[in-house]
Design a protein around this motif. Structure first.
Motif, PDB file in Angstrom:
ATOM      1  N   GLU A  11      54.975  30.934 -35.329  1.00 22.91           N
ATOM      2  CA  GLU A  11      55.493  31.903 -34.363  1.00 22.91           C
ATOM      3  C   GLU A  11      56.777  31.392 -33.719  1.00 22.91           C
ATOM      4  N   ILE A  12      56.788  30.114 -33.370  1.00 23.96           N
ATOM      5  CA  ILE A  12      57.987  29.515 -32.784  1.00 23.96           C
ATOM      6  C   ILE A  12      59.134  29.552 -33.791  1.00 23.96           C
ATOM      7  N   ALA A  13      58.822  29.255 -35.044  1.00 26.41           N
ATOM      8  CA  ALA A  13      59.850  29.216 -36.087  1.00 26.41           C
ATOM      9  C   ALA A  13      60.472  30.583 -36.341  1.00 26.41           C
ATOM     10  N   ASN A  14      59.654  31.643 -36.291  1.00 19.64           N
ATOM     11  CA  ASN A  14      60.192  32.998 -36.447  1.00 19.64           C
ATOM     12  C   ASN A  14      61.272  33.270 -35.403  1.00 19.64           C
ATOM     13  N   MET A  15      60.978  32.897 -34.153  1.00 18.45           N
ATOM     14  CA  MET A  15      61.934  33.134 -33.075  1.00 18.45           C
ATOM     15  C   MET A  15      63.183  32.269 -33.255  1.00 18.45           C
ATOM     16  N   ALA A  16      63.012  31.062 -33.757  1.00 18.39           N
ATOM     17  CA  ALA A  16      64.163  30.169 -33.981  1.00 18.39           C
ATOM     18  C   ALA A  16      65.136  30.773 -34.982  1.00 18.39           C
ATOM     19  N   VAL A  17      64.609  31.415 -36.029  1.00 14.29           N
ATOM     20  CA  VAL A  17      65.477  32.071 -37.005  1.00 14.29           C
ATOM     21  C   VAL A  17      66.262  33.187 -36.340  1.00 14.29           C
TER      22      VAL A  17
END
Length: 289
Positions: free
Chosen positions: A250-256
């Motif tokens: 979930e954190i990685a999705n937002m980072a993209v």
């Protein structure tokens, strides 16, 4: 399920009037895309947890990625795992200690000399360590936490920001803060994350005129090895308002999103992915002295 687990759940129901559930999350992960095509990202602390998932998501979004870590064996293992997903992913690993400020310039030159790496235009300041409660922290432990979590972020951002400015690179800096940046500060870790939150605002104001976008993500309790044991897949976290941990995906999705062109008008912001921890409750953390 063990008898101990059944007893724990029974006691939770008796004491609080609410059952304790085994919780999993139906996480939507970004499909392979070109949101970061042609971009090159440096992700500190990228060998596990949130940093590893950000590296994976960036690769899936078309970026080239360099991860850092303190242990060469773990770096090699993580790079191999990412290459297993797709053989043509361009992933490199560099051994770097985020608390060793004097090594940054040399390490960055090493990165720029890697094959097929012409420039860096995304920095993710992710490397960090927990701990440092005021009741028992030593000066050595305090310094290690502050140096890794805050001093390293400050000076690596200084280095990369200068590089962006001098080379007229329309770059991104993304800082991984924490729900702890909103809590009463009673540990070296919490102090460091307050610093990261303030630094994100300052860097954003300084760098915006040069087309350098600075933002942050503040996770709450997250399902990484820092919190969960290796064999524990239950992400339940009853003290968090949503009843569970966030997941690194979930954190990685937002980072993209934040480092892509879709996030260019988001400047100096911290996206609080906490499940309510630090925002509407402090009950997920024990304060005692």
């Amino acid at each position: 399920m063990s008898i101990k687990t059944y007893i724990k759940r029974g006691l939770t129901y008796l004491l609080k009037g609410v059952p304790e559930y085994h919780i999993t999350a139906n996480i939507t992960t970004l499909a392979p895309n070109n949101l970061l095509k042609g971009r090159t990202a440096l992700v500190t602390g990228g060998t596990s947890g949130i940093g590893f998932e950000i590296a994976k998501a960036f690769l899936s979004a078309g970026a080239k990625v360099i991860i850092t870590g303190r242990n060469q064996e773990r770096i090699n293992k993580s790079c191999a795992q990412l290459k297993e997903i797709k053989s043509d992913y361009l992933i490199y690993g560099i051994q770097m200690d985020n608390s060793n400020i004097s090594s940054f310039k040399e390490k960055f030159e090493e990165i720029l000399n890697l094959k097929n790496i012409s420039e860096i235009d995304i920095l993710v300041n992710n490397a960090g360590v927990l701990g440092g409660d005021i009741k028992d922290v030593t000066e050595v432990e305090y310094d290690q936490i502050i140096n890794t979590n805050l001093k390293g972020v400050f000076f690596l951002s200084q280095l990369i920001g200068t590089y962006y400015k001098e080379n007229k690179i329309k770059g991104n800096i993304l800082n991984i803060a924490s729900s702890s940046s909103l809590r009463p500060a009673a540990s070296a870790y919490t102090i460091s994350k307050w610093g990261v939150r303030g630094l994100t605002l300052g860097l954003a104001k300084l760098f915006a005129p040069y087309n350098i976008t600075v933002n942050g993500i503040a996770p709450g309790p997250t399902a990484t090895k820092m919190i969960l044991k290796d064999d524990n897949i239950n992400i339940a976290f009853p003290k968090n308002p949503i009843g569970r941990c966030a997941t690194p995906e979930e954190i990685a999705n937002m980072a993209v999103f934040l480092t892509s062109n879709m996030g260019r008008t988001i400047v100096g912001d911290i996206i609080y992915m906490t499940g309510g921890a630090g925002l509407i409750t402090f009950d997920d953390v024990n304060y005692n002295f």
